[in-house]
Design a protein around this motif. Structure first.
Motif, short mmCIF file in Angstrom:
data_model
loop_
_atom_site.label_atom_id
_atom_site.label_comp_id
_atom_site.label_asym_id
_atom_site.label_seq_id
_atom_site.Cartn_x
_atom_site.Cartn_y
_atom_site.Cartn_z
N LYS A 1 0.85 -1.19 0.00
CA LYS A 1 0.00 0.00 0.00
C LYS A 1 0.88 1.24 0.00
O LYS A 1 1.87 1.29 0.73
N PHE A 2 0.55 2.22 -0.84
CA PHE A 2 1.15 3.55 -0.73
C PHE A 2 0.00 4.45 -0.26
O PHE A 2 -0.85 4.81 -1.08
N GLY A 3 -0.07 4.77 1.01
CA GLY A 3 -1.22 5.53 1.52
C GLY A 3 -2.47 4.71 1.28
O GLY A 3 -2.58 3.56 1.72
N SER A 4 -3.40 5.30 0.52
CA SER A 4 -4.64 4.56 0.27
C SER A 4 -4.58 3.75 -1.04
O SER A 4 -5.53 3.08 -1.40
N VAL A 5 -3.44 3.85 -1.76
CA VAL A 5 -3.33 3.13 -3.05
C VAL A 5 -2.86 1.69 -2.82
O VAL A 5 -1.84 1.46 -2.18
N ASP A 6 -3.63 0.74 -3.34
CA ASP A 6 -3.21 -0.66 -3.29
C ASP A 6 -2.37 -0.93 -4.52
O ASP A 6 -2.89 -1.25 -5.58
N ALA A 7 -1.04 -0.80 -4.39
CA ALA A 7 -0.16 -1.01 -5.55
C ALA A 7 -0.03 -2.49 -5.87
O ALA A 7 0.10 -2.87 -7.04
N LEU A 8 -0.08 -3.34 -4.84
CA LEU A 8 -0.05 -4.80 -5.05
C LEU A 8 -1.06 -5.46 -4.10
O LEU A 8 -1.17 -5.06 -2.94
N GLY B 1 1.82 -5.68 -17.92
CA GLY B 1 0.53 -5.06 -17.59
C GLY B 1 0.55 -3.60 -17.92
O GLY B 1 1.60 -3.02 -18.21
N PRO B 2 -0.63 -2.96 -17.90
CA PRO B 2 -0.71 -1.54 -18.27
C PRO B 2 -0.05 -0.65 -17.22
O PRO B 2 0.25 -1.10 -16.11
N SER B 3 0.16 0.60 -17.58
CA SER B 3 0.79 1.56 -16.68
C SER B 3 0.04 1.60 -15.34
O SER B 3 -1.18 1.62 -15.31
N GLY B 4 0.81 1.57 -14.26
CA GLY B 4 0.22 1.68 -12.93
C GLY B 4 -0.28 0.37 -12.34
O GLY B 4 -0.85 0.36 -11.24
N CYS B 5 -0.03 -0.76 -13.02
CA CYS B 5 -0.57 -2.04 -12.52
C CYS B 5 0.27 -2.62 -11.38
O CYS B 5 -0.13 -3.60 -10.75
N GLY B 6 1.46 -2.05 -11.13
CA GLY B 6 2.26 -2.51 -9.99
C GLY B 6 3.52 -3.27 -10.37
O GLY B 6 4.22 -3.77 -9.49
N LYS B 7 3.86 -3.32 -11.66
CA LYS B 7 5.03 -4.09 -12.12
C LYS B 7 6.32 -3.63 -11.43
O LYS B 7 7.06 -4.43 -10.88
N THR B 8 6.57 -2.31 -11.52
CA THR B 8 7.83 -1.78 -10.98
C THR B 8 7.86 -1.94 -9.46
O THR B 8 8.90 -2.26 -8.89
N THR B 9 6.73 -1.74 -8.82
CA THR B 9 6.68 -1.90 -7.36
C THR B 9 7.08 -3.33 -6.98
O THR B 9 7.86 -3.54 -6.06
N LEU B 10 6.57 -4.30 -7.72
CA LEU B 10 6.91 -5.70 -7.40
C LEU B 10 8.40 -5.96 -7.62
O LEU B 10 9.06 -6.59 -6.79
N ASP C 1 14.08 -3.70 -15.48
CA ASP C 1 12.88 -2.88 -15.56
C ASP C 1 12.87 -2.12 -16.89
O ASP C 1 13.64 -1.17 -17.05
N GLU C 2 12.03 -2.55 -17.80
CA GLU C 2 11.90 -1.90 -19.12
C GLU C 2 13.26 -1.56 -19.73
O GLU C 2 13.48 -0.43 -20.17
N PRO C 3 14.21 -2.51 -19.78
CA PRO C 3 15.58 -2.16 -20.17
C PRO C 3 15.70 -1.76 -21.64
O PRO C 3 16.65 -1.09 -22.01
#
Ligand code: ATP
Length: 351
Positions: free
Chosen positions: A15-22, A39-48, A161-163
């Motif tokens: 969680k980032f504040g109220s955002v469920d990133a994963l 996955g599309p932008s904002g789906c949590g790939k980089t966070t994982l 990450d997106e190399p």
């Protein structure tokens, strides 16, 4: 063959504040496999990926590497090889010094370092430019140096990450092949983030499709392509036509008059969507004895070996990608007969 789980991402949420990133991501990554997070932008790939690397802590869940919980281990202790879009090479240092950098940090110096750097330069086929500064290299050469630097330390895990996203299409294509070959040569367990479905299909042994922080499907590229878990996955991977077939009550499910299932897979009276890929539809002129569904061509574009069509069938626009040898003589506005294999239609619950 028994599976050999190298990394278990166990019920990880972030969680980032109220955002469920994963949300409750549970993945078992086999040793030596190439996993793509797609996955599309904002789906949590980089966070994982950042959680795997140790740059970010999970709100819940664990990372188990070779049976050991590494969730609280610092990034440098994990010793994973990493390549990011920015590459983060040292521009004024030579190629050899860049590749040797990680080795130096680990106390590998002198002859041992030189031998290892030379090995890597051979692997990436750039032995002749060892002394050149990185700032004097082409985009593709820099990419190879970044990969070599990450692999020089013989990391247990290789994270990317997106190399390749900064490269032009042609170079990107050839780098994908090189990257896959290098990964196989080193046998290193690899996790790569991309939003490019073609890249993910090219590289992955295991494709993990994420949406809104949750795993929608995790399987081989061909399984994800041929047996998508839901309509989002079907649509995200390639041009799928999503066709509303409504609620079926009593009997078989039909698509444009062709039977595709003997009974509704999700029960009677449940609204359904059918997914049929553009490349799984055939077109031909309408013959006098035609029994196939008929539509009208409303758009055509020649893509070289294939043509992209939009065909209107009973008020529904379908995208069709057909090879040119099968569609000779078809024109805008023409009536065409459509063929498809019912086995290539996926059925999902609609809304
Ligand atoms: P992209 O392809 O655009 O890079 P992504 O799939 O990698 O996207 P993430 O960067 O992992 O997505 O972001 C997942 C969600 O978490 C997004 O809603 C993002 O805004 C949010 N997020 C990521 N990092 C932070 C942060 N440090 N603070 C607050 N929110 C964040």
């Amino acid at each position: 063959m028994s599976s050999d789980i190298h990394l278990h991402i166990r019920n990880v949420s972030k969680k980032f504040g109220s955002v469920d990133a994963l949300r409750d991501v549970d993945l078992k990554i086999e040793r030596g496999s190439f996993v793509c997070l797609l996955g599309p932008s904002g789906c949590g790939k980089t966070t994982l990926l950042r959680i795997i690397a140790g740059f970010e802590a999970a709100t819940k869940g664990q990372l188990i590497l070779d049976g050991k919980d590494i969730s609280d281990q610092a990034p440098h202790k994990r010793g994973f090889g990493m390549v990011f879009q920015s590459l983060a090479l040292f521009p004024h240092m030579s190629v050899a010094k860049n590749i040797g950098y990680g080795l130096k940090l680990r106390g590998i110096k002198g002859g041992a370092q030189r031998t290892r750097v030379e090995e890597l330069l051979d692997v990436i086929q750039l032995p002749h430019i060892a002394d050149r500064p990185v700032s004097a290299l082409s985009g593709g050469q820099r990419q190879r140096v970044a990969i070599a630097r990450a692999l020089a330390i013989r990391p247990p895990l290789f994270l990317l990450d997106e190399p390749l996203s900064a490269l032009d299409a042609k170079l990107r294509d050839s780098m994908q092949i090189e990257l896959r070959q290098l990964q196989q040569q080193f046998g290193v367990t690899t996790v790569l983030v991309t939003h490019d479905q073609h890249e993910a299909m090219m590289l992955a042994d295991e494709l993990v499709v994420l949406k809104d922080g949750a795993v929608r499907q995790s399987a081989s590229p061909s399984d994800v392509y041929n047996q998508p878990a839901d309509s989002f996955v079907a649509d995200f991977l390639g041009a799928a036509n999503l066709i509303d077939v409504g609620k079926i009550t009593g009997g078989a499910v039909e698509l444009f008059g062709t039977k595709i299932a003997s009974k509704p897979p999700h029960g009677e009276g449940v609204p359904m969507l059918a997914a049929l890929r553009a490349e799984h539809i055939g077109l031909s002129p309408v013959l006098a004895n035609n029994t196939q569904p008929v539509g009208q061509v409303s758009f055509m574009r020649d893509l070289g070996p294939a043509t992209e069509f939009v065909v209107n069938v009973g008020g529904q626009d379908l995208r069709v990608r057909a090879s040119n040898e099968n569609t000779q003589g078809l024109e805008m506005g023409a009536n065409v007969a459509l063929t498809f294999d019912p086995a290539q239609v996926s059925l999902f619950k609609g809304t």
